[in-house]
Design a protein around this motif. Structure first.
Motif, short mmCIF file in Angstrom:
data_model
loop_
_atom_site.label_atom_id
_atom_site.label_comp_id
_atom_site.label_asym_id
_atom_site.label_seq_id
_atom_site.Cartn_x
_atom_site.Cartn_y
_atom_site.Cartn_z
N THR A 50 19.77 -4.39 0.13
CA THR A 50 18.77 -3.59 0.84
C THR A 50 17.54 -3.31 -0.03
N VAL A 51 16.38 -3.35 0.59
CA VAL A 51 15.11 -2.95 -0.01
C VAL A 51 14.55 -1.80 0.82
N VAL A 52 13.84 -0.87 0.17
CA VAL A 52 13.29 0.28 0.87
C VAL A 52 11.77 0.27 0.72
N SER A 53 11.05 0.62 1.79
CA SER A 53 9.61 0.84 1.67
C SER A 53 9.26 2.20 2.25
N LEU A 54 8.40 2.91 1.53
CA LEU A 54 7.94 4.24 1.92
C LEU A 54 6.42 4.21 1.90
N LYS A 55 5.80 4.04 3.06
CA LYS A 55 4.37 3.81 3.12
C LYS A 55 3.67 4.88 3.95
N SER A 56 2.42 5.12 3.58
CA SER A 56 1.58 6.03 4.34
C SER A 56 0.13 5.61 4.17
N THR A 57 -0.72 6.02 5.10
CA THR A 57 -2.15 5.83 4.89
C THR A 57 -2.67 6.81 3.85
N ASP A 58 -1.93 7.87 3.61
CA ASP A 58 -2.29 8.88 2.61
C ASP A 58 -1.77 8.44 1.25
N LEU A 59 -2.67 8.28 0.28
CA LEU A 59 -2.27 7.77 -1.02
C LEU A 59 -1.33 8.70 -1.76
#
Length: 349
Positions: free
Chosen positions: A168-177
């Motif tokens: 498994t790989v995880v990504s935690l993304k937002s438009t807010d840096l």
């Protein structure tokens, strides 16, 4: 903290492995063989530029035959992007995708998530748990929003482990840096699973590269992040090029051409911008660890040429090619591109 590596086709993601670069196809996949083969040629070109993994949306089973063909012929591992319908994830895995990206929160019942996990295990495929801040309840503070993302990811990982699945790989993304930075730092302090880095909906080339470089550069310098995508409202080639340059700037990737070019000013007597535009696609496919300077006038040209492995500069009606700091050849403008590329190809360094 137990470390877990993920395996996506022939690419390993995690501690001890190079940071891999990804892009995502931005159009409906073609169904006819001619256009599929044209897409495959583009994928070969993207790989030569430095792309390691490519993602596609899998919105409908009408695309099954096209994806079976692409998965068999692709020069790099392919990832299917799935939302809402668990059956599309199962279909994508049957097609031969090496990884599926899902948000377990929008897949539905637990048994549907388990079906995907079991199928991924049977196919030897990986899963990316992809969480965007926009898909979670809002918090007024970046720290609170980041915590929601991290807690959700850890909960889903615990569920996957109950099924005996760890690829498994995880990504935690937002438009807010700040949310993106805080979430990834927090997750990395609590979990040994690999992280896919990115800033979601980052904008056009300039805004995306500036914003992504700030947050991803800070994370990667701390050893956080194992694979990445620079999301650009623009071309796939720009995404790959930007990713490669970030890694090269941080010293995390060494192969490939480092391009040095002047912004041009009123002194220019050589169209460095036009020349760069014509030669850049070819330079980006070269794996040699070299620098190439493209300069527009006599002020900076000779100086930069002395430090670069190869350089092109113009003075008046003349164009000069430098090789390892020494004047190598005076060339005609129309022949400059070919002479440069031939000199690089013939160089043994």
């Amino acid at each position: 903290m137990n470390k877990h590596n993920a395996h996506v086709g022939g690419i390993s993601i995690g501690e001890g492995y190079p940071v891999s670069i990804q892009t995502m196809y931005d159009s409906p996949v073609p169904h006819d063989r001619e256009n599929l083969d044209e897409l495959l040629r583009r994928m070969v070109s993207l790989k030569a530029m430095g792309c390691d993994i490519m993602r596609f949306s899998y919105p409908s089973d009408d695309d099954r035959d096209a994806f079976v063909y692409l998965c068999k012929k692709s020069p790099m591992p392919l990832v299917a992007d799935i939302h809402f319908d668990y059956k599309m994830a199962l279909a994508a895995l049957d097609c031969g995708f090496c990884k599926v990206r899902i948000n377990p929160g929008n897949i539905g019942a637990r048994w549907k998530v388990e079906e995907i996990v079991r199928s991924a295990a049977d196919h030897g495929a990986a899963i990316r748990i992809g969480l965007n801040s926009g898909s979670l309840p809002k918090s007024e503070e970046p720290v609170g929003q980041a915590k929601l993302m991290v807690d959700s990811a850890l909960s889903y990982l615990s569920l996957f482990e109950q099924f005996g699945f760890y690829n498994t790989v995880v990504s935690l993304k937002s438009t807010d840096l700040e949310i993106t930075r805080i979430a990834n730092e927090s997750f990395a302090s609590q979990s040994g699973y690999p992280l896919h880095l990115g800033v979601t909906e980052a904008g056009s080339v300039v805004s995306s590269v500036a914003r992504s470089t700030w947050v991803l550069g800070n994370l990667l310098k701390k050893g956080i992040g194992n694979t990445m995508r620079i999301s650009i409202t623009g071309s796939l080639e720009d995404e790959v090029y930007a990713g490669v340059e970030i890694l090269r700037t941080l010293g995390l990737r060494h192969k490939g051409v480092r391009i040095i070019s002047c912004p041009r000013c009123g002194r220019h007597t050589f169209d460095s911008q036009g020349f760069l535009a014509s030669v850049e696609p070819d330079l980006l496919k070269i794996e040699k660890d070299i620098s190439v300077a493209i300069m527009g006038c006599q002020v900076n040209g000779p100086g930069e040429a002395s430090h670069a492995d190869f350089a092109i500069t113009g003075i008046g009606r003349k164009v000069f090619l430098y090789k390892h700091g020494a004047l190598y050849q005076e060339v005609d403008k129309k022949d400059a591109k070919n002479v440069l590329l031939e000199a690089i190809a013939a160089d043994a360094r």
